[in-house]
Design an enzyme around this catalytic site. Structure first.
Site, PDB file in Angstrom:
ATOM      1  N   SER A 263       0.932  -1.374   0.031  1.00 58.90           N
ATOM      2  CA  SER A 263      -0.013  -0.079   0.074  1.00 58.90           C
ATOM      3  C   SER A 263       0.663   1.198  -0.035  1.00 58.90           C
ATOM      4  CB  SER A 263      -0.791  -0.039   1.352  1.00 58.90           C
ATOM      5  OG  SER A 263      -1.477  -1.150   1.548  1.00 58.90           O
TER       6      SER A 263
ATOM      7  N   HIS B 140      -5.104   0.889  -4.072  1.00 64.58           N
ATOM      8  CA  HIS B 140      -4.485  -0.552  -4.542  1.00 64.58           C
ATOM      9  C   HIS B 140      -4.660  -0.727  -5.817  1.00 64.58           C
ATOM     10  CE1 HIS B 140      -4.492  -2.450  -0.243  1.00 64.58           C
ATOM     11  NE2 HIS B 140      -4.178  -1.016  -0.058  1.00 64.58           N
TER      12      HIS B 140
ATOM     13  N   HIS C  18      -5.965  -9.092  -0.783  1.00 63.81           N
ATOM     14  CA  HIS C  18      -5.904  -9.489   0.613  1.00 63.81           C
ATOM     15  C   HIS C  18      -6.770 -10.095   1.030  1.00 63.81           C
ATOM     16  CE1 HIS C  18      -3.712  -5.490   0.291  1.00 63.81           C
ATOM     17  NE2 HIS C  18      -2.961  -5.924   1.328  1.00 63.81           N
TER      18      HIS C  18
ATOM     19  N   TYR D  82      -8.708 -10.224   3.715  1.00 64.03           N
ATOM     20  CA  TYR D  82      -9.735  -9.566   4.401  1.00 64.03           C
ATOM     21  C   TYR D  82     -10.815  -9.219   3.198  1.00 64.03           C
ATOM     22  CZ  TYR D  82      -7.303  -5.132   2.996  1.00 64.03           C
ATOM     23  OH  TYR D  82      -6.701  -4.112   2.447  1.00 64.03           O
ATOM     24  N   GLU D  83     -10.359  -9.159   1.951  1.00 61.26           N
ATOM     25  CA  GLU D  83     -11.293  -8.751   0.822  1.00 61.26           C
ATOM     26  C   GLU D  83     -12.278  -9.856   0.494  1.00 61.26           C
ATOM     27  OE1 GLU D  83      -9.555  -6.247  -2.398  1.00 61.26           O
ATOM     28  OE2 GLU D  83      -7.670  -6.952  -1.229  1.00 61.26           O
TER      29      GLU D  83
ATOM     30  N   ALA E 142       2.993  -2.092   4.038  1.00 58.14           N
ATOM     31  CA  ALA E 142       3.049  -1.004   5.117  1.00 58.14           C
ATOM     32  C   ALA E 142       2.628  -1.580   6.207  1.00 58.14           C
ATOM     33  CB  ALA E 142       2.051   0.029   4.491  1.00 58.14           C
TER      34      ALA E 142
ATOM     35  N   MET F 213      -1.351  -6.567   7.241  1.00 60.87           N
ATOM     36  CA  MET F 213      -2.404  -7.704   6.794  1.00 60.87           C
ATOM     37  C   MET F 213      -2.024  -8.248   5.581  1.00 60.87           C
ATOM     38  SD  MET F 213      -5.405  -4.930   7.463  1.00 60.87           S
ATOM     39  CE  MET F 213      -5.302  -3.901   8.953  1.00 60.87           C
ATOM     40  N   SER F 214      -0.634  -8.501   5.259  1.00 58.25           N
ATOM     41  CA  SER F 214      -0.195  -9.384   4.193  1.00 58.25           C
ATOM     42  C   SER F 214       0.991  -9.919   4.372  1.00 58.25           C
ATOM     43  CB  SER F 214      -0.254  -8.157   2.804  1.00 58.25           C
ATOM     44  OG  SER F 214       1.055  -7.285   3.383  1.00 58.25           O
TER      45      SER F 214
ATOM     46  N   ASN G 268       2.768   3.916  10.606  1.00 60.00           N
ATOM     47  CA  ASN G 268       2.473   4.431  11.874  1.00 60.00           C
ATOM     48  C   ASN G 268       2.784   3.542  12.876  1.00 60.00           C
ATOM     49  OD1 ASN G 268       0.346   2.374  10.340  1.00 60.00           O
ATOM     50  ND2 ASN G 268      -0.027   2.113  12.563  1.00 60.00           N
TER      51      ASN G 268
ATOM     52  N   HIS H 238      -6.861   4.322   7.133  1.00 64.88           N
ATOM     53  CA  HIS H 238      -6.111   3.761   5.769  1.00 64.88           C
ATOM     54  C   HIS H 238      -5.467   5.008   5.445  1.00 64.88           C
ATOM     55  CE1 HIS H 238      -5.180   1.308   2.633  1.00 64.88           C
ATOM     56  NE2 HIS H 238      -6.033   2.152   1.662  1.00 64.88           N
TER      57      HIS H 238
HETATM   58  N1  HPA Z   1      -1.899  -2.513  11.611  1.00 66.33           N
HETATM   59  C1  HPA Z   1      -2.104  -3.429  10.689  1.00 66.33           C
HETATM   60  N2  HPA Z   1      -1.948  -3.111   9.428  1.00 66.33           N
HETATM   61  C2  HPA Z   1      -1.416  -2.076   9.246  1.00 66.33           C
HETATM   62  C3  HPA Z   1      -0.936  -1.105  10.077  1.00 66.33           C
HETATM   63  C4  HPA Z   1      -1.412  -1.266  11.316  1.00 66.33           C
HETATM   64  O1  HPA Z   1      -1.158  -0.421  12.330  1.00 66.33           O
HETATM   65  N3  HPA Z   1      -0.386  -0.060   9.528  1.00 66.33           N
HETATM   66  C5  HPA Z   1      -0.366  -0.416   8.237  1.00 66.33           C
HETATM   67  N4  HPA Z   1      -0.896  -1.442   7.922  1.00 66.33           N
END
Ligand code: HPA
Length: 272
Positions: A29, A60, A82, A84-85, A112, A210-211, A234, A246
């Site tokens: 991402s 994406h 992903h 989750y999709e 990310a 998440m990947s 973050n 996001h």
């Molecule tokens: N958590 C999960 N996935 C993420 C995060 C997070 O804080 N930041 C970017 N992808």
């Protein structure tokens, strides 16, 4: 999917594009801007490939880019799907097997992530040293396809030490401070609670996302030399007081984009 199904996808791509990549790169991402540095030969949208999973998340992108980084031939996934999709683990990781069939040998996974390790800060790049997959469904569940790999693959060095060393050398050359750590994949799409992050921290995770882990499992299984770089966009939930969204994740990935792009360009240019 059967072996023939993967072969059909790979052959469809090969018919369009006569190009055997050495390195396969998956861009996470907000990190798609790396493609601007590449000498592009061909592009192919996922939507034009029969049976290929397409991302439903804003920001994406979804295409293969084939081209050169220096002398090295690469195939880049600009965007991934992903779990989750709503796609199955088999679908999410299908492109990895396809890129193996295209002839690629090295797999660079990027993403990310949220920083769990308190010595990290937003904008840091972390070399993935190892992962924790225990919270996701294993993508190898199902009948084994012997043409790709063995039923019970060894996982003692998924992220190759030799490649980690090369990424570190690139970091030194470019004066980029690199972190190194353990990445944990959760299914998402909700971000974590502070209690979950505390748990993941106790388990030894340095960054969460998440990947990537499911792709690394498949990559390792089918004989890729795997490596990974995570952009800490973050600090994770509860580690910083900020709430998460996001848009901010993407914006922070873009801010780190130049550093990230310079690093992976140098790494690939100096592979041999
Ligand atoms: N958590 C999960 N996935 C993420 C995060 C997070 O804080 N930041 C970017 N992808």
């Amino acid at each position: 999917m059967k072996f023939e199904d993967y072969l059909n996808v790979a052959n469809y791509i090969k018919e369009k594009i006569d190009f055997k990549p050495k390195v396969a790169i998956v861009l996470g991402s907000g990190l798609g801007g790396f493609v601007e540095k590449v000498k592009v030969e061909f592009e192919l949208d996922y939507k034009d490939i029969p049976n290929f999973p397409i991302s439903t998340v804003s920001g994406h992108k979804g295409r293969f880019v084939f081209g050169y980084i220096g002398k090295e031939k690469v195939v880049i996934m600009q965007g991934r799907v992903h779990f989750y999709e709503g796609y199955s683990m088999e679908q999410v990781t299908m492109p990895i097997r396809v890129m193996k069939l295209l002839g690629a040998e090295i797999l660079l996974l990027t993403n990310a992530s949220g920083g769990i390790n308190r010595y990290f800060k937003a904008g840091d790049l972390m070399i993935i040293q190892d992962h924790i997959s225990s919270f996701i469904k294993n993508p190898l569940i199902g009948k084994n396809i012997d043409e790709f790999g063995e039923r019970f693959p060894d996982m003692s060095e998924v992220y190759r030490k030799s490649l980690i060393k090369k990424i570190e050398e690139s970091g030194k050359r470019l004066n980029i401070n690199l972190k190194k750590g353990v990445y944990v994949q959760l299914s998402g799409p909700s971000y974590e609670t502070p209690s979950e992050i505390k748990m993941l921290s106790l388990l030894g995770a340095d960054a969460v996302g998440m990947s990537t882990v499911c792709e690394a499992i498949i990559g390792n299984y089918c004989g890729f030399k795997v490596c990974g770089i995570s952009c800490v966009t973050n600090m994770a939930s509860g580690v910083s007081k900020n709430t998460l969204n996001h848009k901010e994740v993407e914006e922070n990935a873009k801010l780190a984009g130049k550093k990230f792009s310079d690093l992976i360009y140098d790494f690939i240019e100096n592979l041999e």
